[in-house]
Design an enzyme around this catalytic site. Structure first.
Site, PDB file in Angstrom:
ATOM      1  N   TYR A 207     -21.434  10.052   1.690  1.00 46.82           N
ATOM      2  CA  TYR A 207     -21.228  11.485   1.938  1.00 46.82           C
ATOM      3  C   TYR A 207     -19.757  11.861   1.736  1.00 46.82           C
ATOM      4  O   TYR A 207     -19.431  12.837   1.050  1.00 46.82           O
ATOM      5  CB  TYR A 207     -21.680  11.792   3.365  1.00 46.82           C
ATOM      6  CG  TYR A 207     -21.736  13.248   3.746  1.00 46.82           C
ATOM      7  CD1 TYR A 207     -22.891  13.996   3.530  1.00 46.82           C
ATOM      8  CD2 TYR A 207     -20.649  13.882   4.352  1.00 46.82           C
ATOM      9  CE1 TYR A 207     -22.954  15.333   3.893  1.00 46.82           C
ATOM     10  CE2 TYR A 207     -20.704  15.212   4.715  1.00 46.82           C
ATOM     11  CZ  TYR A 207     -21.857  15.943   4.490  1.00 46.82           C
ATOM     12  OH  TYR A 207     -21.912  17.263   4.859  1.00 46.82           O
TER      13      TYR A 207
ATOM     14  N   SER B 154     -17.285  20.178   2.964  1.00 44.97           N
ATOM     15  CA  SER B 154     -17.393  19.825   4.381  1.00 44.97           C
ATOM     16  C   SER B 154     -15.988  19.473   4.848  1.00 44.97           C
ATOM     17  O   SER B 154     -15.082  19.246   4.036  1.00 44.97           O
ATOM     18  CB  SER B 154     -18.294  18.596   4.511  1.00 44.97           C
ATOM     19  OG  SER B 154     -18.144  17.960   5.753  1.00 44.97           O
TER      20      SER B 154
HETATM   21  P1  NAD Z   1     -30.248  20.633   5.563  1.00 45.40           P
HETATM   22  O1  NAD Z   1     -30.733  19.233   5.593  1.00 45.40           O
HETATM   23  O2  NAD Z   1     -30.648  21.573   6.637  1.00 45.40           O
HETATM   24  O3  NAD Z   1     -30.604  21.291   4.160  1.00 45.40           O
HETATM   25  C1  NAD Z   1     -30.336  20.626   2.953  1.00 45.40           C
HETATM   26  C2  NAD Z   1     -31.353  21.080   1.932  1.00 45.40           C
HETATM   27  O4  NAD Z   1     -31.113  20.358   0.721  1.00 45.40           O
HETATM   28  C3  NAD Z   1     -32.793  20.766   2.371  1.00 45.40           C
HETATM   29  O5  NAD Z   1     -33.593  21.934   2.305  1.00 45.40           O
HETATM   30  C4  NAD Z   1     -33.234  19.699   1.395  1.00 45.40           C
HETATM   31  O6  NAD Z   1     -34.617  19.770   1.082  1.00 45.40           O
HETATM   32  C5  NAD Z   1     -32.353  20.020   0.193  1.00 45.40           C
HETATM   33  N1  NAD Z   1     -32.253  18.839  -0.665  1.00 45.40           N
HETATM   34  C6  NAD Z   1     -31.821  17.599  -0.333  1.00 45.40           C
HETATM   35  N2  NAD Z   1     -31.956  16.775  -1.374  1.00 45.40           N
HETATM   36  C7  NAD Z   1     -32.463  17.510  -2.402  1.00 45.40           C
HETATM   37  C8  NAD Z   1     -32.835  17.228  -3.740  1.00 45.40           C
HETATM   38  N3  NAD Z   1     -32.761  15.973  -4.230  1.00 45.40           N
HETATM   39  N4  NAD Z   1     -33.313  18.222  -4.507  1.00 45.40           N
HETATM   40  C9  NAD Z   1     -33.455  19.464  -4.016  1.00 45.40           C
HETATM   41  N5  NAD Z   1     -33.147  19.798  -2.754  1.00 45.40           N
HETATM   42  C10 NAD Z   1     -32.657  18.825  -1.950  1.00 45.40           C
HETATM   43  O7  NAD Z   1     -28.653  20.545   5.458  1.00 45.40           O
HETATM   44  P2  NAD Z   1     -27.515  21.595   5.815  1.00 45.40           P
HETATM   45  O8  NAD Z   1     -26.918  21.154   7.082  1.00 45.40           O
HETATM   46  O9  NAD Z   1     -27.993  22.980   5.663  1.00 45.40           O
HETATM   47  O10 NAD Z   1     -26.472  21.225   4.676  1.00 45.40           O
HETATM   48  C11 NAD Z   1     -26.267  22.002   3.530  1.00 45.40           C
HETATM   49  C12 NAD Z   1     -24.942  21.609   2.892  1.00 45.40           C
HETATM   50  O11 NAD Z   1     -23.886  21.843   3.803  1.00 45.40           O
HETATM   51  C13 NAD Z   1     -24.872  20.149   2.492  1.00 45.40           C
HETATM   52  O12 NAD Z   1     -24.181  20.003   1.272  1.00 45.40           O
HETATM   53  C14 NAD Z   1     -24.065  19.539   3.608  1.00 45.40           C
HETATM   54  O13 NAD Z   1     -23.386  18.396   3.205  1.00 45.40           O
HETATM   55  C15 NAD Z   1     -23.109  20.677   3.933  1.00 45.40           C
HETATM   56  N6  NAD Z   1     -22.554  20.590   5.272  1.00 45.40           N
HETATM   57  C16 NAD Z   1     -23.369  20.519   6.362  1.00 45.40           C
HETATM   58  C17 NAD Z   1     -22.780  20.407   7.608  1.00 45.40           C
HETATM   59  C18 NAD Z   1     -23.600  20.316   8.854  1.00 45.40           C
HETATM   60  O14 NAD Z   1     -23.025  20.029   9.903  1.00 45.40           O
HETATM   61  N7  NAD Z   1     -24.898  20.579   8.828  1.00 45.40           N
HETATM   62  C19 NAD Z   1     -21.397  20.344   7.736  1.00 45.40           C
HETATM   63  C20 NAD Z   1     -20.604  20.430   6.597  1.00 45.40           C
HETATM   64  C21 NAD Z   1     -21.200  20.543   5.371  1.00 45.40           C
END
Ligand code: NAD
Length: 267
Positions: free
Chosen positions: A162, A149
């Site tokens: 985070y 991120s």
């Molecule tokens: P999201 O919440 O839409 O999806 C995350 C997924 O991870 C979910 O389906 C959830 O069920 C799964 N998950 C969480 N804990 C879990 C566990 N203990 N076991 C199995 N599955 C688990 O999130 P996203 O926005 O798609 O984020 C995905 C990645 O991208 C993350 O690592 C996040 O930090 C990173 N990210 C997101 C953003 C953003 O703005 N959304 C920005 C930068 C980085």
């Protein structure tokens, strides 16, 4: 200032052939993981889609019908670290993506949540890499992509767990790059700014409370404050970056962090 709207969906821009390859994507039921799973399956990969959300995985599997590759759901909570390591055996491409967020000042941050965030977002990736490497090393080829991120490169207030996990993931990714290089394995981070996903939608209320402002001001005043491009990045844009890192053209790219942050880290 009004935020520009999202660009129209574009066709995949990267020619990627993963026929015969196995790819494991964690958090595949969610926004970015789902887009990555579909993108890699479209490139012909057999995708092992890992998530604790069984319903979301079912929806993903249905959506993947007709793609060149396949999506095989695996319901797994990544806090089960032994199971995570086992699940990664035999994969050619590993996308460490699962994540969670809690926005809370340090003095009020629940220690048990801090522990869970570090487990899912740092320790599980370590165990998944550990599980994947013997097969990758054995065949002299592997791709590890870690969904970091902008918070792997910069801190924001109220996100101690985070930011700690993502900074740790950056170190893990670089170490995997150094160790994997003699074996044909690359490891890189992809570093989005705010992506249009449920993870972001869920934190609007917490951000408003932590900063003491109404929810309708959170996007412009908090989330997009430091980005030069005033819009959310779309999950399929992030998936394209992940796909690019799996192409033959990207074979010399390792140990790096590819920012899709709309200019945030240009400051
Ligand atoms: P999201 O919440 O839409 O999806 C995350 C997924 O991870 C979910 O389906 C959830 O069920 C799964 N998950 C969480 N804990 C879990 C566990 N203990 N076991 C199995 N599955 C688990 O999130 P996203 O926005 O798609 O984020 C995905 C990645 O991208 C993350 O690592 C996040 O930090 C990173 N990210 C997101 C953003 C953003 O703005 N959304 C920005 C930068 C980085």
């Amino acid at each position: 200032m009004t935020a520009p709207t999202a660009p129209a969906p574009l066709p995949p821009s990267v020619a990627l052939d993963l026929e015969g390859r196995t790819a494991l994507v964690t958090g595949a039921a969610g926004g970015i993981g789902r887009a990555c799973a579909l993108r890699l399956a479209a490139a012909g990969a057999k995708v092992r889609a890992v998530d604790r959300d069984a319903t979301g995985l079912k929806r993903l599997t249905a959506r993947a019908t007709g793609l060149a590759g396949t999506v095989e759901p695996l319901v797994l909570d990544l806090t089960d670290l032994d199971a995570a390591e086992q699940a990664a055996a035999g994969t050619d491409v590993l996308v460490n993506n699962a994540g969670l967020q809690l926005v809370r000042p340090l003095e009020k941050f629940p220690p048990e949540v801090f522990h869970t965030v570090l487990t899912v977002m740092l320790e599980a990736p370590f165990r998944l890499i550990r599980g994947a490497l013997p097969h990758m090393y054995g065949q002299g080829w592997g791709r590890i992509v870690n969904l970091s991120s902008v918070h792997g490169l910069r801190a924001s207030a109220f996100k101690s767990a985070y930011v700690s996990a993502k900074h740790g993931l950056e170190g893990l990714s670089k170490t995997a790059a150094l160790e994997g290089a003699p074996h044909g394995v690359t490891s890189n981070c992809v570093n989005p700014g705010y992506v249009r996903t449920p993870l972001v939608e869920r934190q609007i209320a917490d951000q408003a409370a932590a900063h003491g402002i109404p929810e309708d001001r959170v996007l412009a005043e908090i989330l997009l404050k430091d980005a030069a491009l005033k819009r959310l990045v779309e999950p399929h844009e992030v998936a394209e970056a992940v796909a690019y890192l799996c192409t033959p053209q990207a074979s010399f790219i390792t140990g790096t962090s590819l920012a899709l942050d709309g200019g945030w880290t240009a400051h």
